[in-house]
Design a protein around this motif. Structure first.
Motif, PDB file in Angstrom:
ATOM      1  N   SER A 273     -48.349 -17.543 -26.281  1.00 56.05           N
ATOM      2  CA  SER A 273     -48.746 -16.768 -25.102  1.00 56.05           C
ATOM      3  C   SER A 273     -48.844 -15.318 -25.523  1.00 56.05           C
ATOM      4  N   THR A 274     -49.717 -14.586 -24.857  1.00 60.38           N
ATOM      5  CA  THR A 274     -49.770 -13.136 -25.051  1.00 60.38           C
ATOM      6  C   THR A 274     -49.704 -12.491 -23.675  1.00 60.38           C
TER       7      THR A 274
ATOM      8  N   LEU B 118     -43.341 -21.924 -31.698  1.00 60.31           N
ATOM      9  CA  LEU B 118     -43.544 -21.148 -30.473  1.00 60.31           C
ATOM     10  C   LEU B 118     -43.794 -19.699 -30.877  1.00 60.31           C
ATOM     11  N   ARG B 119     -44.817 -19.074 -30.326  1.00 61.14           N
ATOM     12  CA  ARG B 119     -45.097 -17.664 -30.611  1.00 61.14           C
ATOM     13  C   ARG B 119     -45.515 -16.985 -29.309  1.00 61.14           C
TER      14      ARG B 119
ATOM     15  N   TRP C  81     -44.871  -3.632 -28.324  1.00 60.78           N
ATOM     16  CA  TRP C  81     -45.088  -5.083 -28.380  1.00 60.78           C
ATOM     17  C   TRP C  81     -44.076  -5.741 -29.299  1.00 60.78           C
ATOM     18  N   ALA C  82     -43.670  -6.935 -28.926  1.00 60.73           N
ATOM     19  CA  ALA C  82     -42.746  -7.687 -29.771  1.00 60.73           C
ATOM     20  C   ALA C  82     -43.152  -9.153 -29.752  1.00 60.73           C
ATOM     21  N   LEU C  83     -42.835  -9.803 -30.869  1.00 56.43           N
ATOM     22  CA  LEU C  83     -43.234 -11.195 -31.025  1.00 56.43           C
ATOM     23  C   LEU C  83     -41.981 -12.066 -30.979  1.00 56.43           C
ATOM     24  N   PHE C  84     -41.993 -13.020 -30.076  1.00 56.08           N
ATOM     25  CA  PHE C  84     -40.876 -13.953 -29.995  1.00 56.08           C
ATOM     26  C   PHE C  84     -41.251 -15.222 -30.749  1.00 56.08           C
ATOM     27  N   GLU C  85     -40.416 -15.563 -31.748  1.00 54.64           N
ATOM     28  CA  GLU C  85     -40.720 -16.713 -32.608  1.00 54.64           C
ATOM     29  C   GLU C  85     -39.593 -17.742 -32.498  1.00 54.64           C
TER      30      GLU C  85
END
Ligand SMILES: C[S@@+](CC[C@H](N)C(=O)[O-])C[C@H]1O[C@@H](n2cnc3c(N)ncnc32)[C@H](O)[C@@H]1O
Length: 347
Positions: A233-234, A262-263, A339-343
């Motif tokens: 998702s973004t 998951l990203r 912005w941050a990326l959840f992995e």
């Protein structure tokens, strides 16, 4: 979309105003904050007391919301004057699966998200207004969707995916580079907003790409369990209340086969009290009421609870190299989103 000169000039004016806010007013406020001893402050509450007393604060706060309102008026008028013609009328490799009986959650319909009158779901033109408006929200630096390409290029490991599901896909900005990068994969975009999905189908067909756009709640997609290798998702989860984020993670876990990825590209706290305050107040002024709580939430713990392992945030620099190795951002004087990326990986 062709826009008459007079209406384009109005849009350009708003964009200039917003850039001035981002490039001059925000750094001025930051300098005043630093001079007032702000950096010694660790918590957002104390940073708020310091910031609210600064000479540029009133102008900064007013212009943030005022220019956003002007933006939608300028863009809404432009779309009303020159309605967008759907080009391909559903013909092309992409598929549109609408659900006219889908109930939209109250928290989704209760206010005009981003101050866009009627939000992105209320009428067909809403998606065209959103498409044009989003370029201004990104201050004209994402006109060619660099941000979404950087997401796919730097945040998505190269693998042979069978099924990729993009939650809250909007009008398809992530789906296009995803399908280009992984042409063998089935790409499915999920969104609540029928107008966005219609626009997505049209724009995806125009590029000759095959994506399925499905109108559904990402908490309950109706897709078969264990059939996806990647869920993305973004800019989605900060628009949801915490219980809905938990349900979204549970649905992602249900869809993913073990080892699936998951990203989520979104926001988390930066630890810089001034910046975190600016984001909290951005949420208030931009009608994004869940943004502060979602930034503070322990999303890794929620993901582990849902059945994920290796859950963590890293920073994402949309004006530089995209995904960064740790949760640290390059320093930039101007306003820009942290912005941050959840992995995470399905256990
Ligand atoms: C800020 S937009 C982002 C769109 C797109 N991902 C992008 O990066 O441009 C958030 C999108 O999420 C959708 N959305 C919000 N809650 C949702 C939910 N529960 N299920 C599916 N879509 C949702 C909205 O309709 C909207 O299109």
């Amino acid at each position: 979309m062709a826009i008459a000169l007079e209406r384009q000039s109005r849009i350009d004016f708003v964009l200039t105003l917003r850039r001035r806010w981002a490039d001059a007013l925000y750094p001025a406020l930051r300098r005043q904050y630093d001079d007032a001893g702000g950096p010694a402050v660790a918590d957002v509450g104390t940073a708020a007391a310091t910031t609210h007393a600064l000479p540029s604060y009133g102008w900064f706060a007013w212009l943030e919301r005022g220019s956003q309102k002007q933006l939608w008026r300028a863009v809404g008028d432009a779309v009303a004057a020159e309605p967008v013609q759907r080009r391909l009328d559903g013909n092309g490799p992409s598929r549109l699966e609408l659900d006219p009986g889908l109930e939209l959650p109250d928290w989704y319909t209760a206010w005009d998200i981003h101050v866009q009158p009627g939000g992105v779901w209320a009428n067909d033109a809403a998606a065209d207004v959103y498409e044009l408006g989003a370029k201004l929200v990104m201050l004209g630096v994402n006109d060619d969707y660099t941000f979404h390409r950087a997401f796919v290029e730097t945040a998505i490991p190269r693998r042979a995916y069978r099924r990729i599901v993009d939650f809250g896909c909007g009008f398809g900005k992530s789906a296009w580079p995803m399908k280009r990068a992984f042409p063998e994969a089935e790409v499915i975009g999920i969104d609540l907003a029928a107008p966005c999905l219609r626009l997505a189908t049209d724009k995806t067909n125009a590029q000759g790409l095959a994506v399925t756009y499905r109108q559904a709640d990402c908490r309950k997609t109706g897709l078969e369990a264990g059939t996806a290798d990647l869920v993305t998702s973004t800019m989605l989860i900060h628009e949801m209340p915490l219980p809905a984020i938990a349900e979204t993670l549970q649905e992602a876990a249900r869809l993913l086969a073990p080892g699936g990825l998951l990203r989520f590209l979104d926001f988390t706290c930066t630890g810089d009290a001034f910046r975190d305050l600016a984001m909290e107040e951005h949420g208030e002024r931009n009608n994004e009421p869940f943004l502060p709580a979602s930034m503070k939430a322990d999303v890794p713990a929620m993901a582990r609870q849902a059945g994920f392992r290796d859950a963590a945030w890293v920073a994402f620099d949309e004006r530089g190299g995209g995904r960064l190795p740790t949760l640290a951002w390059p320093k930039r004087p101007e306003w820009h989103f942290p912005w941050a990326l959840f992995e995470a990986t399905r256990a």
